[in-house]
Design a protein around this motif. Structure first.
Motif, PDB file in Angstrom:
ATOM      1  N   VAL A   1      -5.927  -1.174   0.527  1.00  0.00           N
ATOM      2  CA  VAL A   1      -6.134  -2.195   1.561  1.00  0.00           C
ATOM      3  C   VAL A   1      -7.107  -3.256   1.045  1.00  0.00           C
ATOM      4  CG1 VAL A   1      -7.176  -2.647   3.820  1.00  0.00           C
ATOM      5  CG2 VAL A   1      -5.612  -0.717   3.531  1.00  0.00           C
ATOM      6  N   GLU A   2      -8.196  -2.813   0.462  1.00  0.00           N
ATOM      7  CA  GLU A   2      -9.197  -3.741  -0.061  1.00  0.00           C
ATOM      8  C   GLU A   2      -8.621  -4.603  -1.174  1.00  0.00           C
ATOM      9  OE1 GLU A   2     -13.093  -0.890   0.713  1.00  0.00           O
ATOM     10  OE2 GLU A   2     -12.336  -1.195  -1.312  1.00  0.00           O
ATOM     11  N   THR A   3      -7.832  -3.991  -2.046  1.00  0.00           N
ATOM     12  CA  THR A   3      -7.225  -4.723  -3.156  1.00  0.00           C
ATOM     13  C   THR A   3      -6.330  -5.835  -2.642  1.00  0.00           C
ATOM     14  OG1 THR A   3      -7.304  -2.795  -4.634  1.00  0.00           O
ATOM     15  CG2 THR A   3      -5.713  -4.530  -5.167  1.00  0.00           C
ATOM     16  N   ASP A   4      -5.560  -5.549  -1.603  1.00  0.00           N
ATOM     17  CA  ASP A   4      -4.694  -6.575  -1.004  1.00  0.00           C
ATOM     18  C   ASP A   4      -5.511  -7.738  -0.465  1.00  0.00           C
ATOM     19  OD1 ASP A   4      -2.492  -5.041  -1.572  1.00  0.00           O
ATOM     20  OD2 ASP A   4      -2.177  -4.345   0.479  1.00  0.00           O
TER      21      ASP A   4
ATOM     22  N   LYS B   1      -1.693  -0.683   7.855  1.00  0.00           N
ATOM     23  CA  LYS B   1      -1.925  -1.174   9.209  1.00  0.00           C
ATOM     24  C   LYS B   1      -2.502  -0.062  10.085  1.00  0.00           C
ATOM     25  CE  LYS B   1       0.557  -3.451  13.038  1.00  0.00           C
ATOM     26  NZ  LYS B   1       0.423  -2.408  14.069  1.00  0.00           N
ATOM     27  N   GLY B   2      -1.940   1.142   9.957  1.00  0.00           N
ATOM     28  CA  GLY B   2      -2.433   2.263  10.740  1.00  0.00           C
ATOM     29  C   GLY B   2      -3.878   2.597  10.419  1.00  0.00           C
ATOM     30  N   LEU B   3      -4.220   2.577   9.138  1.00  0.00           N
ATOM     31  CA  LEU B   3      -5.599   2.864   8.738  1.00  0.00           C
ATOM     32  C   LEU B   3      -6.556   1.828   9.308  1.00  0.00           C
ATOM     33  CD1 LEU B   3      -7.677   4.448   7.079  1.00  0.00           C
ATOM     34  CD2 LEU B   3      -7.149   2.942   5.149  1.00  0.00           C
TER      35      LEU B   3
ATOM     36  N   TYR C   1       2.052  10.960   1.070  1.00  0.00           N
ATOM     37  CA  TYR C   1       1.706  11.436  -0.269  1.00  0.00           C
ATOM     38  C   TYR C   1       2.628  10.905  -1.355  1.00  0.00           C
ATOM     39  CZ  TYR C   1      -1.670  14.581   1.874  1.00  0.00           C
ATOM     40  OH  TYR C   1      -2.741  15.090   2.569  1.00  0.00           O
ATOM     41  N   LEU C   2       3.736  10.287  -0.963  1.00  0.00           N
ATOM     42  CA  LEU C   2       4.569   9.609  -1.950  1.00  0.00           C
ATOM     43  C   LEU C   2       3.861   8.381  -2.506  1.00  0.00           C
ATOM     44  CD1 LEU C   2       8.180   9.652  -0.401  1.00  0.00           C
ATOM     45  CD2 LEU C   2       7.425  10.790  -2.508  1.00  0.00           C
ATOM     46  N   HIS C   3       2.948   7.833  -1.715  1.00  0.00           N
ATOM     47  CA  HIS C   3       2.301   6.580  -2.081  1.00  0.00           C
ATOM     48  C   HIS C   3       0.821   6.725  -2.405  1.00  0.00           C
ATOM     49  CE1 HIS C   3       5.953   4.557  -0.818  1.00  0.00           C
ATOM     50  NE2 HIS C   3       5.889   5.157   0.360  1.00  0.00           N
ATOM     51  N   TYR C   4       0.123   7.627  -1.745  1.00  0.00           N
ATOM     52  CA  TYR C   4      -1.322   7.747  -1.913  1.00  0.00           C
ATOM     53  C   TYR C   4      -1.741   9.214  -1.960  1.00  0.00           C
ATOM     54  CZ  TYR C   4      -0.733   3.009  -0.136  1.00  0.00           C
ATOM     55  OH  TYR C   4      -0.298   1.729   0.051  1.00  0.00           O
ATOM     56  N   PRO C   5      -2.691   9.544  -2.826  1.00  0.00           N
ATOM     57  CA  PRO C   5      -3.161  10.935  -2.894  1.00  0.00           C
ATOM     58  C   PRO C   5      -4.067  11.319  -1.728  1.00  0.00           C
ATOM     59  CG  PRO C   5      -4.369   9.577  -4.453  1.00  0.00           C
ATOM     60  CD  PRO C   5      -3.268   8.716  -3.898  1.00  0.00           C
ATOM     61  N   ASP C   6      -4.747  10.319  -1.149  1.00  0.00           N
ATOM     62  CA  ASP C   6      -5.666  10.597  -0.042  1.00  0.00           C
ATOM     63  C   ASP C   6      -5.983   9.294   0.695  1.00  0.00           C
ATOM     64  OD1 ASP C   6      -7.523   9.242  -1.709  1.00  0.00           O
ATOM     65  OD2 ASP C   6      -8.133  11.145  -2.624  1.00  0.00           O
ATOM     66  N   THR C   7      -6.780   9.402   1.746  1.00  0.00           N
ATOM     67  CA  THR C   7      -7.104   8.218   2.547  1.00  0.00           C
ATOM     68  C   THR C   7      -8.002   7.235   1.796  1.00  0.00           C
ATOM     69  OG1 THR C   7      -8.919   9.467   3.569  1.00  0.00           O
ATOM     70  CG2 THR C   7      -6.813   9.376   4.771  1.00  0.00           C
ATOM     71  N   THR C   8      -8.815   7.744   0.871  1.00  0.00           N
ATOM     72  CA  THR C   8      -9.668   6.844   0.086  1.00  0.00           C
ATOM     73  C   THR C   8      -8.835   5.912  -0.767  1.00  0.00           C
ATOM     74  OG1 THR C   8     -11.495   8.447   0.030  1.00  0.00           O
ATOM     75  CG2 THR C   8     -11.502   6.718  -1.642  1.00  0.00           C
ATOM     76  N   ALA C   9      -7.788   6.449  -1.393  1.00  0.00           N
ATOM     77  CA  ALA C   9      -6.890   5.621  -2.206  1.00  0.00           C
ATOM     78  C   ALA C   9      -6.192   4.581  -1.334  1.00  0.00           C
ATOM     79  CB  ALA C   9      -5.860   6.491  -2.913  1.00  0.00           C
ATOM     80  N   LEU C  10      -5.825   4.967  -0.117  1.00  0.00           N
ATOM     81  CA  LEU C  10      -5.206   4.028   0.812  1.00  0.00           C
ATOM     82  C   LEU C  10      -6.187   2.917   1.167  1.00  0.00           C
ATOM     83  CD1 LEU C  10      -2.999   3.083   2.761  1.00  0.00           C
ATOM     84  CD2 LEU C  10      -3.841   4.773   4.421  1.00  0.00           C
TER      85      LEU C  10
END
Length: 216
Positions: free
Chosen positions: A65-68, A21-23, A52-61
């Motif tokens: 989002v796109e996958t969802d 949501k923040g992104l 970083y527990l969930h994503y290595p970087d903003t691109t992965a985040l």
């Protein structure tokens, strides 16, 4: 799964939801390339360690989002695909997906605008191709693989282009008119690309879009 694990799982899902949501909120304000992990965590009111527990970087985040969003679109396709198979028109499938896209218009516009980062348009095209090949194949048995690839590619990018242009024009065209144009696009592409395979005879009523009562 015990109570502790269930609690941790719920917290994990909540954290991921808030980060996404923040992104998306930040992407409405500036380009993705200018968004840092710190920007996201501050917007989500979390620390960087949680990120970083969930994503290595903003691109992965962003890709998550796109996958969802693509998964939601797939659910809508699955829900209405039988109507397409029965009637041969794109409308029963395209209309609910269009409604979903309109509901999330800011998010989709942000993803389209930042397409160079994650190839969202290509991922959307893959979704269309994955669902479209088997459906069109069921109606046009003699089409070659090459013809099918041309048809689905044309339809996919054509539909994406229609939606992007519609957004650019601030949706001045009535939604039902856009759905009708999309139906005509699919019908016209099928007639043009598959005609060499003998799929259509002269003056034959097209299979796709037949419920509109319109010959394109």
């Amino acid at each position: 799964m015990n109570k502790v694990e269930k609690g941790e799982d719920r917290r994990s899902r909540r954290s991921q939801k808030l980060l996404k949501k923040g992104l998306l909120e930040l992407m409405l304000e500036k380009r993705f390339s200018a968004i840092s992990v710190r920007d996201v965590t501050e917007r989500a009111d979390m620390n960087r360690g949680t990120f970083y527990l969930h994503y290595p970087d903003t691109t992965a985040l962003l890709q998550s989002v796109e996958t969802d969003m693509l998964a939601e679109a797939q659910l809508l396709i699955d829900e209405h695909i039988a109507e397409f198979e029965a009637g041969g028109s794109l409308r029963p499938v395209f209309k609910p997906i269009l409604d979903y896209i309109v509901k999330h218009r800011p998010e989709f516009e942000a993803l389209f605008a930042n397409n160079s980062t994650s190839n969202f348009t290509d991922r959307l095209q893959e979704l269309i191709h994955r669902n479209g090949v088997s459906l069109v194949r069921a109606k046009f048995h003699t089409a070659s693989s090459a013809q099918m690839d041309f048809l689905i590619s044309f339809i996919g990018y054509g539909l994406i282009g229609l939606i992007k242009t519609w957004f650019d024009q601030d949706m001045v065209l009535p939604r039902e008119d856009l759905v009708r144009q999309a139906d005509r696009l699919v019908n016209g592409a099928a007639m043009g690309i598959l005609s060499d395979a003998g799929e259509f005879k002269k003056n034959e009523t097209p299979h796709i879009g037949a419920e509109t009562g319109e010959n394109v």
